[in-house]
Design a protein around this motif. Structure first.
Motif, PDB file in Angstrom:
ATOM      1  N   GLU A 143      36.677  33.025 -44.429  1.00 13.40           N
ATOM      2  CA  GLU A 143      35.556  33.485 -43.611  1.00 13.40           C
ATOM      3  C   GLU A 143      34.240  33.129 -44.301  1.00 13.40           C
ATOM      4  N   VAL A 144      33.351  32.509 -43.570  1.00 11.18           N
ATOM      5  CA  VAL A 144      32.092  32.050 -44.179  1.00 11.18           C
ATOM      6  C   VAL A 144      30.904  32.347 -43.274  1.00 11.18           C
ATOM      7  N   ASP A 145      29.740  32.368 -43.886  1.00 13.63           N
ATOM      8  CA  ASP A 145      28.478  32.355 -43.154  1.00 13.63           C
ATOM      9  C   ASP A 145      27.918  30.943 -43.265  1.00 13.63           C
ATOM     10  N   VAL A 146      27.441  30.400 -42.148  1.00 14.59           N
ATOM     11  CA  VAL A 146      26.911  29.034 -42.139  1.00 14.59           C
ATOM     12  C   VAL A 146      25.475  29.069 -41.645  1.00 14.59           C
ATOM     13  N   SER A 147      24.583  28.468 -42.398  1.00 18.27           N
ATOM     14  CA  SER A 147      23.174  28.380 -41.986  1.00 18.27           C
ATOM     15  C   SER A 147      22.631  27.007 -42.320  1.00 18.27           C
ATOM     16  N   GLU A 148      21.603  26.623 -41.587  1.00 15.25           N
ATOM     17  CA  GLU A 148      21.014  25.301 -41.797  1.00 15.25           C
ATOM     18  C   GLU A 148      19.737  25.425 -42.626  1.00 15.25           C
ATOM     19  N   HIS A 149      19.598  24.529 -43.596  1.00 13.46           N
ATOM     20  CA  HIS A 149      18.409  24.541 -44.459  1.00 13.46           C
ATOM     21  C   HIS A 149      17.985  23.108 -44.757  1.00 13.46           C
ATOM     22  N   TYR A 150      16.701  22.991 -45.075  1.00  6.94           N
ATOM     23  CA  TYR A 150      16.231  21.710 -45.618  1.00  6.94           C
ATOM     24  C   TYR A 150      16.196  21.873 -47.126  1.00  6.94           C
ATOM     25  N   ILE A 151      16.985  21.081 -47.835  1.00  9.68           N
ATOM     26  CA  ILE A 151      17.110  21.195 -49.283  1.00  9.68           C
ATOM     27  C   ILE A 151      16.169  20.215 -49.964  1.00  9.68           C
ATOM     28  N   GLU A 152      15.281  20.741 -50.794  1.00 11.02           N
ATOM     29  CA  GLU A 152      14.416  19.884 -51.600  1.00 11.02           C
ATOM     30  C   GLU A 152      14.947  19.863 -53.022  1.00 11.02           C
TER      31      GLU A 152
ATOM     32  N   LEU B  49      15.301  17.459 -56.783  1.00 10.64           N
ATOM     33  CA  LEU B  49      14.782  16.328 -57.532  1.00 10.64           C
ATOM     34  C   LEU B  49      15.620  15.114 -57.202  1.00 10.64           C
ATOM     35  N   ASN B  50      14.954  14.020 -56.859  1.00  7.01           N
ATOM     36  CA  ASN B  50      15.591  12.742 -56.553  1.00  7.01           C
ATOM     37  C   ASN B  50      16.294  12.716 -55.198  1.00  7.01           C
ATOM     38  N   ASP B  51      16.389  13.862 -54.502  1.00  7.43           N
ATOM     39  CA  ASP B  51      17.156  13.862 -53.259  1.00  7.43           C
ATOM     40  C   ASP B  51      16.818  15.084 -52.419  1.00  7.43           C
ATOM     41  N   SER B  52      16.349  14.871 -51.190  1.00  6.30           N
ATOM     42  CA  SER B  52      16.083  15.965 -50.264  1.00  6.30           C
ATOM     43  C   SER B  52      16.785  15.652 -48.939  1.00  6.30           C
ATOM     44  N   TYR B  53      17.320  16.691 -48.273  1.00  2.00           N
ATOM     45  CA  TYR B  53      18.115  16.415 -47.076  1.00  2.00           C
ATOM     46  C   TYR B  53      18.325  17.693 -46.260  1.00  2.00           C
ATOM     47  N   ASP B  54      18.717  17.501 -44.981  1.00  2.10           N
ATOM     48  CA  ASP B  54      19.158  18.611 -44.147  1.00  2.10           C
ATOM     49  C   ASP B  54      20.555  19.003 -44.598  1.00  2.10           C
ATOM     50  N   ALA B  55      20.795  20.305 -44.698  1.00  2.00           N
ATOM     51  CA  ALA B  55      22.092  20.745 -45.204  1.00  2.00           C
ATOM     52  C   ALA B  55      22.600  21.956 -44.435  1.00  2.00           C
ATOM     53  N   LEU B  56      23.928  22.073 -44.413  1.00  2.00           N
ATOM     54  CA  LEU B  56      24.568  23.306 -43.989  1.00  2.00           C
ATOM     55  C   LEU B  56      24.914  24.082 -45.252  1.00  2.00           C
ATOM     56  N   SER B  57      24.361  25.282 -45.390  1.00  2.00           N
ATOM     57  CA  SER B  57      24.702  26.143 -46.520  1.00  2.00           C
ATOM     58  C   SER B  57      25.869  27.024 -46.092  1.00  2.00           C
ATOM     59  N   VAL B  58      26.999  26.851 -46.765  1.00  2.00           N
ATOM     60  CA  VAL B  58      28.233  27.549 -46.396  1.00  2.00           C
ATOM     61  C   VAL B  58      28.574  28.537 -47.513  1.00  2.00           C
ATOM     62  N   THR B  59      28.552  29.847 -47.176  1.00  2.00           N
ATOM     63  CA  THR B  59      28.766  30.893 -48.173  1.00  2.00           C
ATOM     64  C   THR B  59      29.965  31.753 -47.786  1.00  2.00           C
ATOM     65  N   PRO B  60      30.963  31.843 -48.651  1.00  2.00           N
ATOM     66  CA  PRO B  60      32.117  32.706 -48.351  1.00  2.00           C
ATOM     67  C   PRO B  60      31.684  34.167 -48.224  1.00  2.00           C
ATOM     68  N   LYS B  61      32.333  34.882 -47.338  1.00  2.00           N
ATOM     69  CA  LYS B  61      32.035  36.301 -47.164  1.00  2.00           C
ATOM     70  C   LYS B  61      32.226  37.038 -48.485  1.00  2.00           C
ATOM     71  N   GLY B  62      31.247  37.878 -48.828  1.00  4.22           N
ATOM     72  CA  GLY B  62      31.338  38.664 -50.049  1.00  4.22           C
ATOM     73  C   GLY B  62      30.817  37.959 -51.282  1.00  4.22           C
ATOM     74  N   SER B  63      30.401  36.695 -51.133  1.00  3.96           N
ATOM     75  CA  SER B  63      29.874  35.944 -52.278  1.00  3.96           C
ATOM     76  C   SER B  63      28.364  35.794 -52.139  1.00  3.96           C
ATOM     77  N   SER B  64      27.693  35.717 -53.266  1.00  7.02           N
ATOM     78  CA  SER B  64      26.236  35.510 -53.241  1.00  7.02           C
ATOM     79  C   SER B  64      25.887  34.047 -53.499  1.00  7.02           C
ATOM     80  N   ILE B  65      26.907  33.215 -53.720  1.00  8.13           N
ATOM     81  CA  ILE B  65      26.678  31.799 -54.008  1.00  8.13           C
ATOM     82  C   ILE B  65      27.412  30.964 -52.977  1.00  8.13           C
ATOM     83  N   GLY B  66      26.720  29.973 -52.423  1.00  6.08           N
ATOM     84  CA  GLY B  66      27.323  29.105 -51.422  1.00  6.08           C
ATOM     85  C   GLY B  66      27.311  27.651 -51.858  1.00  6.08           C
ATOM     86  N   VAL B  67      27.754  26.795 -50.937  1.00  5.28           N
ATOM     87  CA  VAL B  67      27.821  25.355 -51.182  1.00  5.28           C
ATOM     88  C   VAL B  67      27.070  24.640 -50.068  1.00  5.28           C
ATOM     89  N   ASN B  68      26.317  23.615 -50.420  1.00  4.10           N
ATOM     90  CA  ASN B  68      25.572  22.852 -49.427  1.00  4.10           C
ATOM     91  C   ASN B  68      26.325  21.589 -49.026  1.00  4.10           C
TER      92      ASN B  68
END
Length: 352
Positions: free
Chosen positions: A24-33, A35-54
């Motif tokens: 189970e995850v929460d999915v949100s869209e962000h613009y990631i800035e 160094l050397n790389d900026s892009y549109d990203a989906l931030s995917v965070t597992p339920k109960g976690s404070s750290i996600g993956v882009n």
């Protein structure tokens, strides 16, 4: 399907795919800035976690645009995220502001100062020619991926430390958690092939410098004593070729290379062989082992030309000796001249 529709559809499909695997995850869209790389990203965070993956939406969309099957891309991203969740460091957000806990995770990275000028205004960094040295917390790292956090001015303030302390701690810790490695090209190629293929060359002129996990290893050029250690291994002066942010090449200075040709080669390789987000700079650098000077190859050649124009070293030494002798002679004559001037004034301008 246009880009906006694609983003919304992919986010829903990704969430559904992960739910099928009981994640189970929460999915949100962000613009990631970054160094050397900026892009549109989906931030995917597992339920109960404070750290996600882009997940990089730009890359995902372009992969489908170039003809890759949508289902195949979706499946690949799902499996990649699943693997990232399994190896995600067990940290809470509060831990990231505890400097006593984070200090031993401090490392350094190098990026182009010019390409990242905007972001560097908000990031503590050092300057090495046109290269910026920044600081990261390495939460987890392997040859395939790494979890890191860039130290910004805001995070440094939350740590309650100064830029000087951050730098000093990173200089001590980075070589411990990401030790520098300098290997000959033959040794490197043999490792890539999984066994001995090439015989060691005692007259080898090309070496590779980086770190064991091969992530952001070009930062070794900022380590204490790196240039001196490399000079000892290579046997004297050498050029530094920024092959990417992950490693640098060290080439013995045999007197046969020049800055213009090296820069042309680097530009071509960066344009054709290196991913844009991995490019360091288009310039070559040089280390003078006698004078202990790191500088751009252009500056090195200019300095050489100035020294040659001044004549041979022994002539320059002789000239300096002559100037010093003149100074000593002038110093000895000064009291006598002062005395004569005093007498001249007292005798109506007639010198004795």
């Amino acid at each position: 399907m246009d880009y906006e529709q694609f983003k919304a559809t992919f986010a829903e499909d990704l969430k559904t795919n992960l739910q099928k695997q009981e994640i189970e995850v929460d999915v949100s869209e962000h613009y990631i800035e970054k160094l050397n790389d900026s892009y549109d990203a989906l931030s995917v965070t597992p339920k109960g976690s404070s750290i996600g993956v882009n997940a990089n939406l730009d890359e995902i969309f372009h992969a489908v645009e170039r003809g890759r099957d949508y289902s195949e891309v979706l499946s690949g991203v799902t499996e990649s995220l699943k693997g990232s969740f399994e190896h995600m460091p067990k940290l809470q957000v509060s831990d990231l502001t505890n400097y006593a806990e984070m200090k031993n995770k401090l490392a350094m990275e190098v990026v182009s100062a010019e390409r990242n000028a905007g972001m560097l205004q908000n990031v503590p960094h050092e300057q090495m020619e046109d290269i910026a040295v920044v600081y990261r917390l390495v939460l987890d790292s392997s040859k395939d991926a790494s979890s890191t956090v860039l130290v910004t001015n805001d995070l440094m303030d939350k740590f309650g430390i100064t830029h000087e302390q951050l730098h000093n701690d990173a200089m001590k810790n980075a070589p411990l958690i990401r030790p520098a490695e300098i290997k000959g090209m033959e040794e490197t190629l043999n490792e890539m092939q999984g066994g001995p293929v090439l015989e060691p060359d005692p007259d080898e002129i090309l070496f590779v410098a980086g770190v064991p996990d091969q992530n952001h290893g070009a930062a070794v050029i900022a380590y204490p004593n790196f240039f001196e250690d490399a000079a000892e291994k290579l046997g004297g002066d050498y050029f530094i070729i920024p092959s990417s942010i992950h490693e640098v090449l060290l080439v013995k200075d045999t007197g046969e290379m020049n800055a213009r040709d090296l820069a042309a080669m680097i530009r071509e390789v960066n344009a054709t062989e290196v991913a844009p987000e991995d490019v360091l700079t288009d310039h070559a650098y040089h280390y003078d082992s006698k004078e202990h000077i790191f500088e751009s190859a252009d500056k090195f050649e200019e300095r050489q030309a100035e020294m040659e124009a001044a004549g041979p070293e022994e002539d320059r030494g002789s000239l300096i000796d002559q100037l010093n002798a003149k100074k000593e002679e002038a110093a000895k004559e000064a009291p006598e001249k002062a005395a004569k001037d005093a007498v001249r004034k007292s005798r109506g301008g007639k010198a004795l």
